[in-house]
Design a protein around this motif. Structure first.
Motif, PDB file in Angstrom:
ATOM      1  N   LEU A  59      66.346  82.898  39.026  1.00  9.33           N
ATOM      2  CA  LEU A  59      67.204  83.029  40.202  1.00  9.33           C
ATOM      3  C   LEU A  59      67.485  81.650  40.810  1.00  9.33           C
ATOM      4  N   ASP A  60      66.424  80.849  40.916  1.00  8.36           N
ATOM      5  CA  ASP A  60      66.563  79.498  41.455  1.00  8.36           C
ATOM      6  C   ASP A  60      67.594  78.697  40.637  1.00  8.36           C
ATOM      7  N   VAL A  61      67.478  78.820  39.318  1.00  4.85           N
ATOM      8  CA  VAL A  61      68.386  78.076  38.438  1.00  4.85           C
ATOM      9  C   VAL A  61      69.804  78.641  38.518  1.00  4.85           C
ATOM     10  N   ASN A  62      69.900  79.962  38.558  1.00  3.23           N
ATOM     11  CA  ASN A  62      71.234  80.583  38.615  1.00  3.23           C
ATOM     12  C   ASN A  62      71.995  80.196  39.880  1.00  3.23           C
ATOM     13  N   VAL A  63      71.291  80.327  41.025  1.00  5.27           N
ATOM     14  CA  VAL A  63      71.988  80.114  42.311  1.00  5.27           C
ATOM     15  C   VAL A  63      72.118  78.627  42.632  1.00  5.27           C
ATOM     16  N   ASN A  64      71.110  77.856  42.261  1.00  2.94           N
ATOM     17  CA  ASN A  64      71.109  76.465  42.724  1.00  2.94           C
ATOM     18  C   ASN A  64      71.515  75.429  41.680  1.00  2.94           C
ATOM     19  N   ILE A  65      71.658  75.866  40.424  1.00  2.00           N
ATOM     20  CA  ILE A  65      72.118  74.920  39.404  1.00  2.00           C
ATOM     21  C   ILE A  65      73.345  75.451  38.656  1.00  2.00           C
ATOM     22  N   ASN A  66      73.183  76.607  37.998  1.00  3.39           N
ATOM     23  CA  ASN A  66      74.244  77.034  37.072  1.00  3.39           C
ATOM     24  C   ASN A  66      75.563  77.359  37.774  1.00  3.39           C
ATOM     25  N   TRP A  67      75.491  78.159  38.848  1.00  9.36           N
ATOM     26  CA  TRP A  67      76.741  78.465  39.555  1.00  9.36           C
ATOM     27  C   TRP A  67      77.320  77.195  40.182  1.00  9.36           C
ATOM     28  N   PRO A  68      76.496  76.398  40.908  1.00 13.74           N
ATOM     29  CA  PRO A  68      77.057  75.166  41.488  1.00 13.74           C
ATOM     30  C   PRO A  68      77.661  74.227  40.445  1.00 13.74           C
ATOM     31  N   LEU A  69      77.063  74.189  39.235  1.00 14.49           N
ATOM     32  CA  LEU A  69      77.632  73.302  38.205  1.00 14.49           C
ATOM     33  C   LEU A  69      79.015  73.772  37.762  1.00 14.49           C
ATOM     34  N   MET A  70      79.165  75.079  37.572  1.00 10.48           N
ATOM     35  CA  MET A  70      80.467  75.608  37.176  1.00 10.48           C
ATOM     36  C   MET A  70      81.495  75.381  38.288  1.00 10.48           C
ATOM     37  N   HIS A  71      81.043  75.595  39.506  1.00  7.35           N
ATOM     38  CA  HIS A  71      81.922  75.397  40.654  1.00  7.35           C
ATOM     39  C   HIS A  71      82.363  73.933  40.746  1.00  7.35           C
ATOM     40  N   TYR A  72      81.398  73.043  40.531  1.00  3.33           N
ATOM     41  CA  TYR A  72      81.686  71.615  40.559  1.00  3.33           C
ATOM     42  C   TYR A  72      82.709  71.254  39.482  1.00  3.33           C
ATOM     43  N   LYS A  73      82.552  71.919  38.313  1.00  5.39           N
ATOM     44  CA  LYS A  73      83.480  71.679  37.209  1.00  5.39           C
ATOM     45  C   LYS A  73      84.918  71.984  37.647  1.00  5.39           C
ATOM     46  N   SER A  74      85.086  73.030  38.453  1.00  2.00           N
ATOM     47  CA  SER A  74      86.444  73.366  38.894  1.00  2.00           C
ATOM     48  C   SER A  74      86.969  72.303  39.860  1.00  2.00           C
ATOM     49  N   ALA A  75      86.077  71.789  40.711  1.00  2.98           N
ATOM     50  CA  ALA A  75      86.519  70.735  41.633  1.00  2.98           C
ATOM     51  C   ALA A  75      86.949  69.504  40.832  1.00  2.98           C
ATOM     52  N   VAL A  76      86.177  69.184  39.777  1.00  2.00           N
ATOM     53  CA  VAL A  76      86.526  68.025  38.943  1.00  2.00           C
ATOM     54  C   VAL A  76      87.878  68.266  38.274  1.00  2.00           C
ATOM     55  N   ARG A  77      88.064  69.486  37.738  1.00  2.00           N
ATOM     56  CA  ARG A  77      89.311  69.790  37.021  1.00  2.00           C
ATOM     57  C   ARG A  77      90.540  69.627  37.930  1.00  2.00           C
ATOM     58  N   TYR A  78      90.411  70.108  39.167  1.00  2.00           N
ATOM     59  CA  TYR A  78      91.617  70.120  40.007  1.00  2.00           C
ATOM     60  C   TYR A  78      91.742  68.921  40.943  1.00  2.00           C
ATOM     61  N   LEU A  79      90.585  68.395  41.351  1.00  3.04           N
ATOM     62  CA  LEU A  79      90.656  67.401  42.428  1.00  3.04           C
ATOM     63  C   LEU A  79      90.380  65.972  41.968  1.00  3.04           C
ATOM     64  N   GLN A  80      89.950  65.826  40.682  1.00  5.70           N
ATOM     65  CA  GLN A  80      89.645  64.458  40.243  1.00  5.70           C
ATOM     66  C   GLN A  80      90.820  63.894  39.457  1.00  5.70           C
ATOM     67  N   GLN A  81      91.252  62.722  39.865  1.00  5.59           N
ATOM     68  CA  GLN A  81      92.307  62.063  39.107  1.00  5.59           C
ATOM     69  C   GLN A  81      91.746  60.771  38.562  1.00  5.59           C
ATOM     70  N   ASN A  82      92.506  60.151  37.660  1.00  8.33           N
ATOM     71  CA  ASN A  82      91.961  58.967  37.012  1.00  8.33           C
ATOM     72  C   ASN A  82      91.536  57.892  37.989  1.00  8.33           C
ATOM     73  N   THR A  83      92.401  57.630  38.941  1.00 14.29           N
ATOM     74  CA  THR A  83      92.101  56.495  39.797  1.00 14.29           C
ATOM     75  C   THR A  83      91.355  56.880  41.060  1.00 14.29           C
TER      76      THR A  83
END
Ligand code: HEM
Length: 336
Positions: free
Chosen positions: A260-284
Motif C-alpha cells: 500500500l505504501d508503495v502503491n500510494v506513495n511511489i507507483n501512482w505518484p510516479l505515473m502522475h509525474y510522468k504525465s506532468a513531464v509529458r505535457y508540461l516539460q519542454q526542451n528548454t
C-alpha cells in the motif's frame, strides 16, 4: 391457494424485523405491491452519472481529462470505503443497525483482505494512468488547461483523506521539519499548519500560498482537521498496532501494508509525474504548473519521501525511497 413453507418462513422473519422497530408489516407489504421493478439505470443512477461530464471548451480531449479524473475519484472513494471499515472494526459507519448476519470484527484476515482491495484499486489506477500520459493530444491539453485555471488535481480532497486515514498524522508533516514535531509533540492544528502539501502550492516567485491552495484550505481545512482527530486512534497504522503482537508479525499483513505504501506513495505518484513531464516539460523550460509551483521539485516521490509506515522499512529503504528498485525488490515480494 396454500402458501409455500419458504414463503411463510420469510413472512414470519419480516414480521419479526418490523415489529422489533414498532412497524407494521402490512404497510410495508402494501409498499411492495405498489413499488416499481428496479432497473439497472435507476439503481446505478446512470442518467445522473452521464450528465456530469461538462467541458469548459470544445476541445474533444477535454472530456477524456474530466472523465479520467472522475474515474480516479471513484476509486479513491472505494479506497476510503475500505479504510472506513477497517477503522470501525469491519463495520460500515452508515450501518442502520439492522443485523445482516455477518461477522463484524477486525481480525487479521479482514485487515489483509481490505488492504488488498485498496492495493487492487491503486494498481488499477497506476496501470490506467497511461490514459492521461498517452491518451490525449498535447496540443489540445495545453490549450484547454488554460480554461481550467486555477483548478488542479492538487485539490483532490479524497486523495488527502486517504493519507489521513492511512497513517499517523505526523507522517504527513513536511519531512524537513518533522523531527521538530517528533521531539515536541504538538497539536494536530500545529501539524496541519506544516502539512507536506503546502510545499506543492507555494508560489515560486513570492513564497506565498497559491490561490489553488487558499481555495482548497477554505473548502476542506476544517473537514481535514476533523477527520484527522477522528482517525488519530483508528487510522490504519493505529489499527495495526492494536492487533496482538502475533498478528502484527503476520508476513502477509506486513507485505500488504508495504504494498500500500508503495502503491500510494511511489507507483501512482510516479505515473502522475510522468504525465506532468509529458505535457508540461519542454526542451528548454518547463511550462508553469497550474498553481505556479515548481512541480519538478515537488512531485517526484524521491523528493517527497512520503512514507505511511516508516517502521516497516529499513533505513536504507527510507534512503532509496522512490528510486525504482523498491518496485522490483519489494513490491512483488510474497506474490508468486
Ligand atoms: C495530464 C494529466 C495531469 C497533469 C499534467 C497533472 C499535473 C499536475 C501538477 C503540475 C501538479 C502540481 C500542483 C499544481 O501546480 O497544479 C499536480 C498535482 C496533483 N494532481 Fe495532477 N496532473 C494530471 C492528472 C491528474 C489526475 C488524473 C489526477 C487524479 C485525481 C491528479 C491528481 C493530482 C493530485 C492528487 C495532485 C497533488 C499531488 C501531491 O500533492 O503530491 N492529477 N498535477
Amino acid at each position: 391457494m396454500e402458501l409455500k413453507k419458504e414463503i411463510i418462513e420469510r413472512v414470519n422473519q419480516l414480521e419479526e424485523k418490523y415489529s422489533l422497530m414498532g412497524q407494521s408489516i402490512e404497510s410495508y407489504l402494501d409498499g411492495l405491491l405498489l413499488s416499481n421493478y428496479l432497473t439497472y439505470w435507476d439503481y446505478i443512477q446512470l442518467d445522473t452519472l452521464l450528465t456530469l461530464q461538462n467541458p469548459k471548451t470544445d476541445f474533444p480531449d477535454e472530456k477524456i481529462f474530466i472523465m479520467y479524473h472522475q474515474i480516479t475519484e471513484l476509486y479513491f472513494k472505494l479506497s476510503l470505503h475500505e479504510m472506513e471499515q477497517l477503522a470501525n472494526n469491519g463495520k460500515n459507519i452508515q450501518s442502520n443497525g439492522h443485523d445482516l448476519g455477518w461477522k463484524e470484527s477486525l481480525d487479521v484476515n479482514l485487515f489483509i483482505s481490505r488492504i488488498t482491495r485498496i492495493n487492487r484499486y491503486f494498481e488499477s489506477l497506476t496501470k490506467s494512468f497511461e490514459i492521461m500520459v498517452d491518451g490525449m493530444e498535447k496540443e489540445q491539453f495545453l490549450r484547454y488547461r488554460m480554461a481550467l485555471l486555477p483548478a488542479s488535481g492538487f485539490q483532490s480532497a479524497q486523495y488527502r483523506k486517504i493519507e489521513i486515514c492511512a497513517t499517523d498524522f505526523i507522517n504527513l508533516v513536511d519531512k524537513d521539519i518533522r523531527d521538530r514535531f517528533v521531539k515536541n509533540p504538538s497539536s494536530l492544528e500545529e501539524m496541519f499548519e506544516n502539512i507536506y502539501w503546502n510545499k506543492g502550492a507555494t508560489e515560486l516567485a513570492t513564497g506565498k500560498k497559491t490561490l489553488t491552495l487558499n481555495q482548497f484550505e477554505k473548502k476542506y481545512g476544517v473537514e481535514f482537521l476533523t477527520l484527522a482527530k477522528e482517525y488519530q486512534d483508528k487510522n490504519m497504522w493505529a489499527k495495526y498496532k492494536s492487533l496482538s503482537e502475533h498478528d502484527q508479525k503476520n508476513p502477509n499483513l506486513i507485505n500488504a501494508l508495504k504494498e500500500l505504501d508503495v502503491n500510494v506513495n511511489i507507483n501512482w505518484p510516479l505515473m502522475h509525474y510522468k504525465s506532468a513531464v509529458r505535457y508540461l516539460q519542454q526542451n528548454t523550460e518547463d511550462i508553469a504548473a497550474t498553481g505556479g509551483t515548481n512541480w519538478q521539485k515537488y512531485l517526484p516521490p524521491r523528493f517527497q519521501k512520503r512514507i505511511f509506515y516508516p517502521e516497516l522499512w529499513t533505513s536504507q529503504e527510507h534512503e532509496d525511497w522512490g528510486k525504482g528498485w523498491v518496485e522490483t525488490n519489494v513490491f512483488r515480494l510474497g506474490k508468486s
